[in-house]
Design a protein around this motif. Structure first.
Motif, PDB file in Angstrom:
ATOM      1  N   CYS A 165       0.864  -1.180   0.000  1.00  0.00           N
ATOM      2  CA  CYS A 165       0.000   0.000   0.000  1.00  0.00           C
ATOM      3  C   CYS A 165       0.896   1.225   0.000  1.00  0.00           C
ATOM      4  O   CYS A 165       1.800   1.351   0.834  1.00  0.00           O
ATOM      5  CB  CYS A 165      -0.893   0.020   1.237  1.00  0.00           C
ATOM      6  N   ILE A 166       0.650   2.112  -0.937  1.00  0.00           N
ATOM      7  CA  ILE A 166       1.387   3.374  -1.006  1.00  0.00           C
ATOM      8  C   ILE A 166       0.410   4.483  -0.644  1.00  0.00           C
ATOM      9  O   ILE A 166      -0.627   4.638  -1.291  1.00  0.00           O
ATOM     10  CB  ILE A 166       1.986   3.599  -2.404  1.00  0.00           C
ATOM     11  N   VAL A 167       0.733   5.224   0.396  1.00  0.00           N
ATOM     12  CA  VAL A 167      -0.096   6.350   0.828  1.00  0.00           C
ATOM     13  C   VAL A 167       0.501   7.601   0.204  1.00  0.00           C
ATOM     14  O   VAL A 167       1.607   8.011   0.545  1.00  0.00           O
ATOM     15  CB  VAL A 167      -0.129   6.475   2.369  1.00  0.00           C
ATOM     16  N   GLY A 168      -0.224   8.188  -0.744  1.00  0.00           N
ATOM     17  CA  GLY A 168       0.255   9.353  -1.472  1.00  0.00           C
ATOM     18  C   GLY A 168       0.356   9.016  -2.945  1.00  0.00           C
ATOM     19  O   GLY A 168       0.935   8.001  -3.317  1.00  0.00           O
ATOM     20  N   ASN A 169      -0.233   9.851  -3.780  1.00  0.00           N
ATOM     21  CA  ASN A 169      -0.293   9.523  -5.202  1.00  0.00           C
ATOM     22  C   ASN A 169       0.399  10.550  -6.081  1.00  0.00           C
ATOM     23  O   ASN A 169       0.062  10.723  -7.239  1.00  0.00           O
ATOM     24  CB  ASN A 169      -1.746   9.323  -5.619  1.00  0.00           C
ATOM     25  N   GLY A 170       1.397  11.204  -5.540  1.00  0.00           N
ATOM     26  CA  GLY A 170       2.212  12.123  -6.327  1.00  0.00           C
ATOM     27  C   GLY A 170       3.372  11.384  -6.961  1.00  0.00           C
ATOM     28  O   GLY A 170       3.387  10.149  -7.032  1.00  0.00           O
ATOM     29  N   PRO A 171       4.369  12.128  -7.417  1.00  0.00           N
ATOM     30  CA  PRO A 171       5.530  11.495  -8.059  1.00  0.00           C
ATOM     31  C   PRO A 171       6.197  10.425  -7.198  1.00  0.00           C
ATOM     32  O   PRO A 171       6.503   9.340  -7.685  1.00  0.00           O
ATOM     33  CB  PRO A 171       6.470  12.674  -8.324  1.00  0.00           C
ATOM     34  N   ALA A 172       6.403  10.695  -5.908  1.00  0.00           N
ATOM     35  CA  ALA A 172       7.059   9.697  -5.049  1.00  0.00           C
ATOM     36  C   ALA A 172       6.247   8.408  -5.002  1.00  0.00           C
ATOM     37  O   ALA A 172       6.804   7.305  -5.080  1.00  0.00           O
ATOM     38  CB  ALA A 172       7.262  10.255  -3.641  1.00  0.00           C
ATOM     39  N   GLY A 173       4.930   8.527  -4.889  1.00  0.00           N
ATOM     40  CA  GLY A 173       4.071   7.351  -4.846  1.00  0.00           C
ATOM     41  C   GLY A 173       4.081   6.565  -6.138  1.00  0.00           C
ATOM     42  O   GLY A 173       4.212   5.334  -6.137  1.00  0.00           O
ATOM     43  N   PHE A 174       3.958   7.269  -7.264  1.00  0.00           N
ATOM     44  CA  PHE A 174       3.902   6.565  -8.548  1.00  0.00           C
ATOM     45  C   PHE A 174       5.255   5.986  -8.960  1.00  0.00           C
ATOM     46  O   PHE A 174       5.322   4.899  -9.526  1.00  0.00           O
ATOM     47  CB  PHE A 174       3.314   7.454  -9.642  1.00  0.00           C
TER      48      PHE A 174
ATOM     49  N   VAL B 107       4.028   2.081   2.371  1.00  0.00           N
ATOM     50  CA  VAL B 107       4.968   3.146   2.042  1.00  0.00           C
ATOM     51  C   VAL B 107       4.254   4.484   2.225  1.00  0.00           C
ATOM     52  O   VAL B 107       3.199   4.712   1.634  1.00  0.00           O
ATOM     53  CB  VAL B 107       5.467   3.031   0.578  1.00  0.00           C
ATOM     54  N   LEU B 108       4.812   5.354   3.045  1.00  0.00           N
ATOM     55  CA  LEU B 108       4.250   6.689   3.247  1.00  0.00           C
ATOM     56  C   LEU B 108       4.966   7.630   2.281  1.00  0.00           C
ATOM     57  O   LEU B 108       6.120   7.982   2.494  1.00  0.00           O
ATOM     58  CB  LEU B 108       4.425   7.130   4.699  1.00  0.00           C
ATOM     59  N   ALA B 109       4.265   8.014   1.214  1.00  0.00           N
ATOM     60  CA  ALA B 109       4.871   8.810   0.146  1.00  0.00           C
ATOM     61  C   ALA B 109       4.092  10.100  -0.095  1.00  0.00           C
ATOM     62  O   ALA B 109       3.984  10.570  -1.221  1.00  0.00           O
ATOM     63  CB  ALA B 109       4.942   7.974  -1.140  1.00  0.00           C
ATOM     64  N   TYR B 110       3.543  10.662   0.967  1.00  0.00           N
ATOM     65  CA  TYR B 110       2.773  11.892   0.809  1.00  0.00           C
ATOM     66  C   TYR B 110       3.650  13.093   1.125  1.00  0.00           C
ATOM     67  O   TYR B 110       4.658  12.991   1.816  1.00  0.00           O
ATOM     68  CB  TYR B 110       1.521  11.880   1.679  1.00  0.00           C
ATOM     69  N   GLY B 111       3.260  14.239   0.621  1.00  0.00           N
ATOM     70  CA  GLY B 111       4.050  15.452   0.797  1.00  0.00           C
ATOM     71  C   GLY B 111       3.622  16.266   1.995  1.00  0.00           C
ATOM     72  O   GLY B 111       2.833  15.823   2.830  1.00  0.00           O
ATOM     73  N   ALA B 112       4.152  17.456   2.047  1.00  0.00           N
ATOM     74  CA  ALA B 112       3.882  18.357   3.170  1.00  0.00           C
ATOM     75  C   ALA B 112       2.441  18.844   3.126  1.00  0.00           C
ATOM     76  O   ALA B 112       1.964  19.291   2.097  1.00  0.00           O
ATOM     77  CB  ALA B 112       4.830  19.551   3.122  1.00  0.00           C
ATOM     78  N   GLU B 113       1.773  18.728   4.245  1.00  0.00           N
ATOM     79  CA  GLU B 113       0.400  19.202   4.368  1.00  0.00           C
ATOM     80  C   GLU B 113       0.353  20.564   5.056  1.00  0.00           C
ATOM     81  O   GLU B 113      -0.695  21.174   5.158  1.00  0.00           O
ATOM     82  CB  GLU B 113      -0.432  18.197   5.171  1.00  0.00           C
ATOM     83  N   SER B 114       1.472  20.990   5.585  1.00  0.00           N
ATOM     84  CA  SER B 114       1.505  22.267   6.289  1.00  0.00           C
ATOM     85  C   SER B 114       2.846  22.944   6.015  1.00  0.00           C
ATOM     86  O   SER B 114       3.737  22.358   5.412  1.00  0.00           O
ATOM     87  CB  SER B 114       1.306  22.066   7.795  1.00  0.00           C
TER      88      SER B 114
END
Length: 187
Positions: free
Chosen positions: A25-34, A114-121
């Motif tokens: 499971c990859i959390v985050g669907n930006g470049p790092a996730g894909f 895999v935690l692949a999400y970006g900055a939320e703040s």
């Protein structure tokens, strides 16, 4: 979506491929996730990859952090589309880690998370005036400029100013500086 609902969707997703040895499971669907999904799918032929994100649409920063007039940068969406079309890869939007599903639940459902999400703040700089009206972070400004759902409430006053001060030199700085003249025409 309730926690039970998210867990149920994810359970259905991988329970149909029980013969696959590796569930990711990859959390985050930006470049790092894909990019992570692409490498896992290539290196582990039997793997099943689920990509989840709190937003309903895929591609993260490529969709909401790159200006529309940078098509060469946005072309990576074609590569990510090929990844998402792989039969061993699924995207689930509107699933927020922490409220729709917990990290503990994901760890129970998958071999790898895999935690692949970006900055939320944004980082507070601790300088005088950073909390004044009209002072915006690059993240929130670029989200607003590109139509990211989290930037919809930003209301920068671009018509009544002729001065811009930018601290730092991130890619967002260059993006903002490049479009400074164009932005004055946006209401």
């Amino acid at each position: 979506m309730r926690t039970f609902g998210a867990r149920q969707v994810l359970w259905r997703s991988f329970s149909t491929v029980a013969s696959h040895p590796l569930r990711v499971c990859i959390v985050g669907n930006g470049p790092a996730g894909f990019y992570t999904a692409e490498k896992i799918l290539k290196m582990h032929q039997g793997s099943q990859v689920d990509i989840i994100d709190r937003l309903p649409t895929p591609y993260g920063l490529v969709r909401s952090g790159v200006a529309p007039d940078h098509p060469e940068t946005k072309n990576v969406i074609n590569q990510f589309s090929r990844v998402s079309q792989n039969e061993r890869c699924s995207f689930f939007g509107n699933i927020a880690l922490g409220s729709s599903v917990s990290l503990m639940e994901l760890r129970e459902l998958y071999h790898v998370v895999v935690l692949a999400y970006g900055a939320e703040s944004d980082r507070v700089l601790g300088i005088p005036g950073e909390d004044l009206k009209g002072v915006h972070s690059a993240r929130e400004f670029v989200w607003w400029y590109n139509g990211h759902p989290d930037g919809r409430n930003l209301d920068p006053d671009l018509k009544n100013t002729d001065t811009t001060v930018i601290l730092g030199q991130s890619p967002n700085y260059r993006e903002t500086k490049e479009h400074e003249k164009d932005l004055r025409g946006i209401s």
